[in-house]
Enzyme design. Structure first.
Site, PDB file in Angstrom:
ATOM      1  N   SER A 113      -2.762  -9.456  -3.550  1.00  0.00           N
ATOM      2  CA  SER A 113      -2.133  -8.954  -4.781  1.00  0.00           C
ATOM      3  C   SER A 113      -1.251 -10.013  -5.417  1.00  0.00           C
ATOM      4  O   SER A 113      -1.140 -10.073  -6.652  1.00  0.00           O
ATOM      5  CB  SER A 113      -1.320  -7.696  -4.472  1.00  0.00           C
ATOM      6  OG  SER A 113      -0.349  -7.964  -3.471  1.00  0.00           O
ATOM      7  N   LEU A 129       0.821  -1.209   0.000  1.00  0.00           N
ATOM      8  CA  LEU A 129       0.000   0.000   0.000  1.00  0.00           C
ATOM      9  C   LEU A 129       0.854   1.258   0.000  1.00  0.00           C
ATOM     10  O   LEU A 129       0.496   2.261  -0.632  1.00  0.00           O
ATOM     11  CB  LEU A 129      -0.920  -0.020   1.229  1.00  0.00           C
ATOM     12  CG  LEU A 129      -1.944   1.109   1.352  1.00  0.00           C
ATOM     13  CD1 LEU A 129      -2.882   1.133   0.159  1.00  0.00           C
ATOM     14  CD2 LEU A 129      -2.738   0.954   2.647  1.00  0.00           C
ATOM     15  N   HIS A 146      -1.225  -4.167  -5.973  1.00  0.00           N
ATOM     16  CA  HIS A 146      -0.896  -4.068  -4.551  1.00  0.00           C
ATOM     17  C   HIS A 146      -2.102  -4.434  -3.705  1.00  0.00           C
ATOM     18  O   HIS A 146      -3.256  -4.365  -4.141  1.00  0.00           O
ATOM     19  CB  HIS A 146      -0.442  -2.644  -4.206  1.00  0.00           C
ATOM     20  CG  HIS A 146      -1.575  -1.678  -4.035  1.00  0.00           C
ATOM     21  ND1 HIS A 146      -2.172  -1.416  -2.823  1.00  0.00           N
ATOM     22  CD2 HIS A 146      -2.249  -0.917  -4.938  1.00  0.00           C
ATOM     23  CE1 HIS A 146      -3.150  -0.544  -2.965  1.00  0.00           C
ATOM     24  NE2 HIS A 146      -3.225  -0.224  -4.241  1.00  0.00           N
ATOM     25  N   CYS A 147      -1.837  -4.851  -2.488  1.00  0.00           N
ATOM     26  CA  CYS A 147      -2.841  -4.952  -1.433  1.00  0.00           C
ATOM     27  C   CYS A 147      -2.269  -4.183  -0.240  1.00  0.00           C
ATOM     28  O   CYS A 147      -1.730  -3.094  -0.431  1.00  0.00           O
ATOM     29  CB  CYS A 147      -3.196  -6.398  -1.127  1.00  0.00           C
ATOM     30  SG  CYS A 147      -1.794  -7.470  -0.772  1.00  0.00           S
ATOM     31  N   ARG A 148      -2.333  -4.712   0.965  1.00  0.00           N
ATOM     32  CA  ARG A 148      -1.730  -3.991   2.089  1.00  0.00           C
ATOM     33  C   ARG A 148      -0.243  -4.294   2.219  1.00  0.00           C
ATOM     34  O   ARG A 148       0.585  -3.387   2.352  1.00  0.00           O
ATOM     35  CB  ARG A 148      -2.445  -4.328   3.398  1.00  0.00           C
ATOM     36  CG  ARG A 148      -1.848  -3.649   4.624  1.00  0.00           C
ATOM     37  CD  ARG A 148      -2.710  -3.804   5.848  1.00  0.00           C
ATOM     38  NE  ARG A 148      -3.954  -3.061   5.721  1.00  0.00           N
ATOM     39  CZ  ARG A 148      -4.080  -1.749   5.975  1.00  0.00           C
ATOM     40  NH1 ARG A 148      -3.037  -1.053   6.377  1.00  0.00           N
ATOM     41  NH2 ARG A 148      -5.251  -1.156   5.844  1.00  0.00           N
TER      42      ARG A 148
END
Length: 817
Positions: free
Chosen positions: A730, A629, A722-724
């Site tokens: 992701s 992120l 992306h994710c976190r």
């Protein structure tokens, strides 16, 4: 065969009996649930009447009462039918007619990795061509071995710095930078230029072995360029490694000088047939790479402490490497080499005893030095270029011995950094070591993984050699050199210290040069190109001879170099000749790529952003990045990397910053993804409602996400997923796209993405991994297009869920302890 049929019949009877027992139990429970409990008129079934017994194929057994149709259907659907087969075919028949039932491990001693470049370029499976050839593909994969192969090919030795000799004509001076840039991303195997001084970054596989010993030092053996090597010096970076001391640097320089001397002697040995004088004008042949057992090896710590002491110890190492890769100013000829190696004996006449006092009164000749006539003309300064004098003179207020008429110690005539003499080369004159060089050195900086431990030294070399600030060195290594790397946040302070020190030294030299051009003689800083670097107090250690090298006399060295004692000493005096630690003047300088930042942006903006953790997102394919992120929120960094599209999986980065309420033009708002998406400079696909909890699924979203990424690629864009954290959601999307784009099975795509994530360990949760297994089946049906034989061929390389889960657990188990 009769025994096999008998065993199969026994299995059949056992399976049917077990099936009948379970069906009866389930039928009784179902019938009890469907009959009304309050009906008094319903009479129970006689206790002697057995419940219906369906067979494994779902039909009721003969003589059983007909059950209710709904109950029978429920029982039939709830129980799995089992079958027993007897296979009476030969192994060849099975491989020909039932290939999907045959276990095919990967062939030994042959890499099955798909990576073919340090820029993450990857070769696909070529599913259509394989189907036309009906090529049998492995369906048994060693996960750990394949991951190492992918990582090895991604971090293979590639060019970091190239110094080319100047061309004789001035008309080609304008394309010097383009010539240097043409070497970016090349390997020794793809492009080996002997006259170019080069530094390569690589992994442990690229380092030549140290054994067995060399028969001749000039047969490369395993150090041949065709093997991807050809190095003269290897620097291994690892945790807690000692920094090379000044004594070790001098010894390493002496070893390389000994190789140059031995090569010159070997070339001149061919002239003993009487034709030597006729060939005196010919240049010596270029020295080939040394045998792998005589390559010089040094060590370097992966994360030096961010102190001034570390910086003071590191800068001479950078200067030492600059000196090695600088091309020689003049290539030696056979005549000049013969004069240096085999000088003419001096003609001296010792005085008689009666005139001894008179001769001593007229001349000064210390017994520890040979007469001046023993030195070649090049040893004397320009004032004495006509030749050596008859005697020495004593100069008052100095402790040095000078030629007649000179008032100060004379430096060597060549200002080149390569003209310094190593104490161990034992040349015929002080500048013989540099005069016998036929080519610059090839240096390999390597570590075990090829991307983490060697990053600090690689970035420091780029900053020193090309006068780049730290952010520009980051971009040069990632984009121009097309090499992925990883830097821990704890290493940033040291790199900042090195950057500041280099900037001060460079500014001081430029200021002194301007003052020298305006009025007065050159200052001390201009005479020493590296300024105070040549006047540092270093820690010198005595060390044992190291394995894989040559000693001062050119003999093979055994064992490993180990520091055994340490003391502080002043190893470089203030009167060191100019250019000793400096870089060659007039070296072609490359420039970093221009940044595609919005107005008001710059290198420092993305680098100093609090969200920048020291490393870029991971480059999975040349146009596809995987990150977290914070990477997505640093919009200036996205522009610097050329990222035009962002896929947010479950974690939205489109958050208005606090500065968004400020007047238009606020820098904070411009540096946010929210602002860039509103302005249309970056496109964002936001996938909502997907948590990394093992419950939420991505199965319905995989196909539209992959189509969106494919459209971005077709438009020439670069995508960040992306994710976190960048390890589960992701990573699942990235694996799914790699499977579709490269037509790869799940296990290959999983290991490719896993190896690209560098020091971050990816692992989709089990629910998402099971989604990928279904995605693999979907892609196989899509490629088969209704052809049953093609579908069977596509699924022949797939792994079943129990085997996949077991291998993934075994791959991650070493990180759990």
């Amino acid at each position: 065969m009769r025994a096999a049929h008998g065993l199969a019949a026994a299995f059949k009877d056992a399976i049917e009996a077990k099936y009948a027992t379970r069906a009866a139990r389930m039928h009784a429970v179902a019938a009890a649930n469907t009959s009304p409990s309050s009906s008094a008129s319903s009479s129970p079934s006689p206790p002697c009447s057995p419940p219906p017994r369906p067979t494994p194929n779902g039909r009721l057994a003969q003589g059983s009462a007909a059950p209710d149709s709904q109950v029978d259907m429920d029982v039939t659907e709830a129980l799995l039918p089992y079958n027993v087969f007897v296979l009476d075919a030969s192994p060849a028949d099975i491989a020909a007619k039932l290939p999907h039932l045959v276990a095919r491990p990967e062939p030994p001693m042959r890499s099955a990795a798909h990576t073919d470049g340090t820029d993450a370029h990857t070769q696909g499976e070529g599913a259509e061509e394989a189907w036309r050839r009906r090529a049998a593909r492995p369906n048994i994969v060693d996960f750990a071995v394949r991951e190492r192969e992918e990582m090895r090919d991604l971090t293979r030795a590639s060019e970091l710095i190239t110094v080319l000799p100047p061309r004789p004509s001035n008309k080609d001076a304008d394309d010097a930078d383009e010539r240097v840039k043409s070497y970016a991303g090349t390997t020794p195997a793809s492009r080996f230029e002997p006259q170019a001084g080069q530094v390569f970054l690589g992994n442990a596989h690229d380092a030549p072995p140290t054994h067995p010993a060399a028969v001749t030092p000039f047969s490369p053996g395993a150090n041949a360029p065709k093997c991807g090597r050809g190095f003269d010096l290897c620097i291994e970076c690892y945790d807690f490694a000692p920094l090379p001391t000044m004594a070790q640097l001098r010894a390493a320089e002496g070893q390389i000088a000994a190789l140059d001397r031995a090569w010159a002697e070997q070339c001149l040995a061919d002239d003993e047939d009487g034709t030597g004088e006729a060939r005196d004008a010919e240049e010596l042949p270029t020295r080939p790479p040394p045998h792998h057992s005589v390559v010089v090896h040094l060590t370097f710590p992966s994360s030096p402490v961010a102190t001034a002491t570390s910086v003071n110890a590191l800068l001479p190492i950078l200067a030492f490497l600059e000196r090695l890769i600088a091309p020689p100013a003049h290539l030696p000829t056979r005549g000049s080499a013969r004069a240096l190696l085999f000088p003419a004996p001096p003609q001296t006449h010792p005085p008689s005893h009666g005139s001894r006092r008179a001769s001593e009164a007229g001349t000064f000749g210390p017994r520890s030095l040979p007469p001046p006539s023993a030195f070649p003309t090049s040893f004397f300064p320009a004032a004495h270029a006509q030749g050596p004098q008859a005697a020495y003179t004593r100069v008052r207020s100095t402790s040095a011995t000078c030629p007649p008429g000179s008032s100060s110690p004379a430096p060597p005539s060549s200002p080149s950094p390569s003209s310094s003499t190593s104490a161990g080369s034992s040349p015929a004159s002080p500048d013989a070591a540099g005069a016998l060089r036929t080519r610059p050195a090839k240096v390999l900086v390597h570590s075990a993984d090829g991307y983490t431990e060697s990053s600090v030294l690689g970035l420091a070399l780029l900053m020193a050699h090309r006068a780049l600030p730290l952010p520009a060195a980051y971009l040069a290594l990632q984009l121009e050199k097309r090499r992925s790397f990883f830097v821990y946040q704890a290493d940033i302070p040291l790199l900042r210290r090195i950057e500041a020190r280099l900037l001060r030294e460079r500014a001081a030299r430029e200021e002194d040069a301007r003052e020298a051009r305006g009025a007065g003689p050159a200052s001390a800083r201009e005479r020493a190109p590296w300024g105070s670097w040549s006047r540092l107090s270093e820690k010198s250690v005595s060390f044992a001879t190291g394995g894989g090298g040559v000693n001062m006399d050119g003999a093979a060295m055994q064992g490993d170099a180990r520091p055994v004692a340490m003391h502080v000493c002043r190893t470089v005096s203030d009167s060191r000749p100019p250019g000793t630690f400096g870089a060659a003047q007039g070296r072609p300088r490359a420039h970093t790529l221009p940044l595609a930042l919005p107005e008001g942006g710059g290198d420092e903006l993305w680098f100093n952003d609090p969200k920048f953790d020291g490393s870029f997102p991971s480059r999975v394919l040349p146009f596809l990045y995987l990150g977290n992120l914070n990477h997505a929120a640093n919009a200036f960094m996205l522009h610097a990397l050329g990222i035009t599209h962002v896929v947010s999986v479950g974690e939205c980065a489109l958050v208005p910053p606090p500065e968004a309420e400020a007047p238009a033009g606020g820098r904070g708002a411009q540096g946010s993804l929210w602002h860039e998406e509103r302005e249309g400079r970056i496109k964002v696909l936001d996938i909502k409602g997907v948590c990394d909890d093992g419950i939420d699924t991505l199965a319905p979203q995989l196909e539209p996400i992959c189509e969106w990424i494919e459209r971005a690629r077709a438009e020439g864009g670069t995508v960040l997923v992306h994710c976190r954290v960048g390890v589960s959601r992701s990573a699942t999307v990235t694996i799914a796209y790699v499977m579709k784009h490269l037509q790869l099975p799940l296990v290959d795509a999983y290991l490719i993405v896993r190896s690209r994530r560098l020091s971050v360990l990816i692992q989709p949760n089990m629910r998402l991994l099971y989604n990928l297994l279904g995605w693999e089946l979907h892609l196989a049906r899509e490629r088969a297009a209704g052809d049953e034989e093609r579908l069977r061929y596509e699924l022949a390389r797939s792994l079943n869920w129990p085997y996949l889960a077991k291998e993934v657990h075994a791959l991650n188990e070493k990180y759990l302890h």
